[in-house]
Write a protein that holds these residues in place. Structure first.
Motif, PDB file in Angstrom:
ATOM      1  N   GLN A   1       0.830  -1.198   0.000  1.00  0.00           N
ATOM      2  CA  GLN A   1       0.000   0.000   0.000  1.00  0.00           C
ATOM      3  C   GLN A   1       0.873   1.261   0.000  1.00  0.00           C
ATOM      4  O   GLN A   1       0.612   2.208  -0.747  1.00  0.00           O
ATOM      5  CB  GLN A   1      -0.929   0.005   1.210  1.00  0.00           C
ATOM      6  CG  GLN A   1      -1.981  -1.075   1.171  1.00  0.00           C
ATOM      7  CD  GLN A   1      -2.736  -1.173   2.478  1.00  0.00           C
ATOM      8  OE1 GLN A   1      -3.002  -0.179   3.125  1.00  0.00           O
ATOM      9  NE2 GLN A   1      -3.083  -2.386   2.874  1.00  0.00           N
ATOM     10  N   ILE A   2       1.912   1.243   0.817  1.00  0.00           N
ATOM     11  CA  ILE A   2       2.819   2.384   0.900  1.00  0.00           C
ATOM     12  C   ILE A   2       3.470   2.644  -0.457  1.00  0.00           C
ATOM     13  O   ILE A   2       3.478   3.774  -0.959  1.00  0.00           O
ATOM     14  CB  ILE A   2       3.900   2.144   1.980  1.00  0.00           C
ATOM     15  CG1 ILE A   2       3.270   2.181   3.372  1.00  0.00           C
ATOM     16  CG2 ILE A   2       5.039   3.154   1.864  1.00  0.00           C
ATOM     17  CD1 ILE A   2       4.160   1.641   4.480  1.00  0.00           C
ATOM     18  N   LEU A   3       3.998   1.594  -1.058  1.00  0.00           N
ATOM     19  CA  LEU A   3       4.689   1.749  -2.340  1.00  0.00           C
ATOM     20  C   LEU A   3       3.733   2.179  -3.447  1.00  0.00           C
ATOM     21  O   LEU A   3       4.091   2.979  -4.316  1.00  0.00           O
ATOM     22  CB  LEU A   3       5.422   0.462  -2.709  1.00  0.00           C
ATOM     23  CG  LEU A   3       6.542   0.049  -1.751  1.00  0.00           C
ATOM     24  CD1 LEU A   3       7.159  -1.278  -2.172  1.00  0.00           C
ATOM     25  CD2 LEU A   3       7.602   1.132  -1.638  1.00  0.00           C
ATOM     26  N   SER A   4       2.507   1.669  -3.399  1.00  0.00           N
ATOM     27  CA  SER A   4       1.513   2.056  -4.396  1.00  0.00           C
ATOM     28  C   SER A   4       1.178   3.539  -4.282  1.00  0.00           C
ATOM     29  O   SER A   4       1.123   4.256  -5.289  1.00  0.00           O
ATOM     30  CB  SER A   4       0.237   1.233  -4.228  1.00  0.00           C
ATOM     31  OG  SER A   4       0.499  -0.127  -4.464  1.00  0.00           O
TER      32      SER A   4
ATOM     33  N   SER B   1      -8.670   2.606   1.484  1.00  0.00           N
ATOM     34  CA  SER B   1      -8.587   1.161   1.694  1.00  0.00           C
ATOM     35  C   SER B   1      -7.626   0.528   0.688  1.00  0.00           C
ATOM     36  O   SER B   1      -7.309   1.135  -0.339  1.00  0.00           O
ATOM     37  CB  SER B   1      -9.970   0.533   1.523  1.00  0.00           C
ATOM     38  OG  SER B   1     -10.325   0.506   0.150  1.00  0.00           O
ATOM     39  N   PRO B   2      -7.188  -0.690   0.970  1.00  0.00           N
ATOM     40  CA  PRO B   2      -6.328  -1.385  -0.011  1.00  0.00           C
ATOM     41  C   PRO B   2      -6.991  -1.503  -1.379  1.00  0.00           C
ATOM     42  O   PRO B   2      -6.326  -1.349  -2.404  1.00  0.00           O
ATOM     43  CB  PRO B   2      -6.116  -2.761   0.627  1.00  0.00           C
ATOM     44  CG  PRO B   2      -6.259  -2.519   2.094  1.00  0.00           C
ATOM     45  CD  PRO B   2      -7.319  -1.450   2.209  1.00  0.00           C
ATOM     46  N   LEU B   3      -8.297  -1.745  -1.420  1.00  0.00           N
ATOM     47  CA  LEU B   3      -8.999  -1.837  -2.703  1.00  0.00           C
ATOM     48  C   LEU B   3      -8.958  -0.503  -3.433  1.00  0.00           C
ATOM     49  O   LEU B   3      -8.755  -0.457  -4.653  1.00  0.00           O
ATOM     50  CB  LEU B   3     -10.451  -2.277  -2.498  1.00  0.00           C
ATOM     51  CG  LEU B   3     -11.312  -2.340  -3.757  1.00  0.00           C
ATOM     52  CD1 LEU B   3     -10.722  -3.320  -4.769  1.00  0.00           C
ATOM     53  CD2 LEU B   3     -12.738  -2.709  -3.410  1.00  0.00           C
ATOM     54  N   GLU B   4      -9.113   0.583  -2.707  1.00  0.00           N
ATOM     55  CA  GLU B   4      -9.053   1.900  -3.335  1.00  0.00           C
ATOM     56  C   GLU B   4      -7.658   2.169  -3.899  1.00  0.00           C
ATOM     57  O   GLU B   4      -7.525   2.758  -4.967  1.00  0.00           O
ATOM     58  CB  GLU B   4      -9.438   2.994  -2.326  1.00  0.00           C
ATOM     59  CG  GLU B   4     -10.909   2.957  -1.962  1.00  0.00           C
ATOM     60  CD  GLU B   4     -11.250   3.845  -0.779  1.00  0.00           C
ATOM     61  OE1 GLU B   4     -12.359   4.404  -0.786  1.00  0.00           O
ATOM     62  OE2 GLU B   4     -10.415   3.976   0.141  1.00  0.00           O
ATOM     63  N   ILE B   5      -6.638   1.714  -3.204  1.00  0.00           N
ATOM     64  CA  ILE B   5      -5.266   1.893  -3.692  1.00  0.00           C
ATOM     65  C   ILE B   5      -5.074   1.122  -4.990  1.00  0.00           C
ATOM     66  O   ILE B   5      -4.508   1.637  -5.961  1.00  0.00           O
ATOM     67  CB  ILE B   5      -4.248   1.455  -2.622  1.00  0.00           C
ATOM     68  CG1 ILE B   5      -4.324   2.396  -1.411  1.00  0.00           C
ATOM     69  CG2 ILE B   5      -2.833   1.435  -3.196  1.00  0.00           C
ATOM     70  CD1 ILE B   5      -3.560   1.918  -0.199  1.00  0.00           C
TER      71      ILE B   5
ATOM     72  N   PHE C   1     -12.860   8.010 -10.703  1.00  0.00           N
ATOM     73  CA  PHE C   1     -12.559   6.747 -11.386  1.00  0.00           C
ATOM     74  C   PHE C   1     -13.588   5.675 -11.018  1.00  0.00           C
ATOM     75  O   PHE C   1     -14.105   4.977 -11.879  1.00  0.00           O
ATOM     76  CB  PHE C   1     -11.152   6.274 -11.028  1.00  0.00           C
ATOM     77  CG  PHE C   1     -10.838   4.901 -11.542  1.00  0.00           C
ATOM     78  CD1 PHE C   1     -10.584   4.687 -12.881  1.00  0.00           C
ATOM     79  CD2 PHE C   1     -10.819   3.803 -10.684  1.00  0.00           C
ATOM     80  CE1 PHE C   1     -10.296   3.418 -13.365  1.00  0.00           C
ATOM     81  CE2 PHE C   1     -10.534   2.546 -11.165  1.00  0.00           C
ATOM     82  CZ  PHE C   1     -10.277   2.354 -12.501  1.00  0.00           C
ATOM     83  N   LEU C   2     -13.906   5.564  -9.732  1.00  0.00           N
ATOM     84  CA  LEU C   2     -14.866   4.552  -9.295  1.00  0.00           C
ATOM     85  C   LEU C   2     -16.246   4.822  -9.864  1.00  0.00           C
ATOM     86  O   LEU C   2     -16.951   3.895 -10.261  1.00  0.00           O
ATOM     87  CB  LEU C   2     -14.913   4.481  -7.766  1.00  0.00           C
ATOM     88  CG  LEU C   2     -13.643   3.958  -7.095  1.00  0.00           C
ATOM     89  CD1 LEU C   2     -13.771   4.052  -5.577  1.00  0.00           C
ATOM     90  CD2 LEU C   2     -13.333   2.544  -7.512  1.00  0.00           C
ATOM     91  N   ALA C   3     -16.642   6.091  -9.936  1.00  0.00           N
ATOM     92  CA  ALA C   3     -17.938   6.445 -10.521  1.00  0.00           C
ATOM     93  C   ALA C   3     -17.965   6.058 -11.997  1.00  0.00           C
ATOM     94  O   ALA C   3     -18.952   5.515 -12.490  1.00  0.00           O
ATOM     95  CB  ALA C   3     -18.205   7.939 -10.352  1.00  0.00           C
TER      96      ALA C   3
END
Length: 167
Positions: free
Chosen positions: A53-56, A77-81, A153-155
């Motif tokens: 997550q940090i690296l992303s 969240s991880p999924l959002e990353i 992006f999610l929308a």
């Protein structure tokens, strides 16, 4: 049995330096979940998830302080990353495709011995400049803007109809 890695092993696995991992620990961004009796850092699978997550987030252009804040506050969240990374890659593919199309056009003109126009050159140069500029998402300075982009992006993902699978 849980797997654990020492700092040197984790550095080799991730391509980071031991110094970087120790620095992340020092600033409270990424600390090992355990240690040996002799005091060596031990990282678990959960630690690897946090490091990903940090690296992303870092790759997306956030500063270490912004990464720390985003992960500590639990606002991402991880999924959002992962979805942020997907959006960034999608944009990179779009820009690469545009550059490829410009190069194809110029190549065909050159093969046909056609005279290249000023517009041909400027279009190609613009596509190349975009390729070498940092992506827009990396030029942003605050993680709040990244969260706004994620929301957009999610929308967009929800509105885009998915192709039906054939049986």
């Amino acid at each position: 049995m849980k797997r654990h890695w020492k700092v040197g092993d984790l550095a080799r696995m991730t391509g980071l330096t031991v110094r970087t991992l120790r620095y992340y620990d020092q600033i409270g961004l990424f600390s090992p979940s355990d240690q040996t009796e002799s005091g060596h850092r031990l990282y678990s699978e959960m630690d690897l998830s946090r490091l990903q997550q940090i690296l992303s987030l870092k790759e997306l252009g956030l500063s270490l302080e912004e990464v720390k804040s985003a992960l500590t506050d639990g606002q991402i969240s991880p999924l959002e990353i992962v979805n942020l990374q997907k959006g960034r890659i999608k944009e990179q593919i779009r820009l690469q495709q545009k550059l490829f199309e410009q190069l194809e056009h110029v190549s065909k003109l050159m093969q046909g011995k056609a005279q290249l126009t000023f517009e041909d050159f400027t279009s190609l140069l613009q596509a190349m400049k975009i390729r070498f500029d940092k992506p827009v998402i990396e030029r942003q300075t605050s993680w709040e803007r990244h969260l706004d982009l994620l929301g957009d992006f999610l929308a967009e993902e929800r509105e885009t109809p998915k192709p039906k699978e054939e049986n």
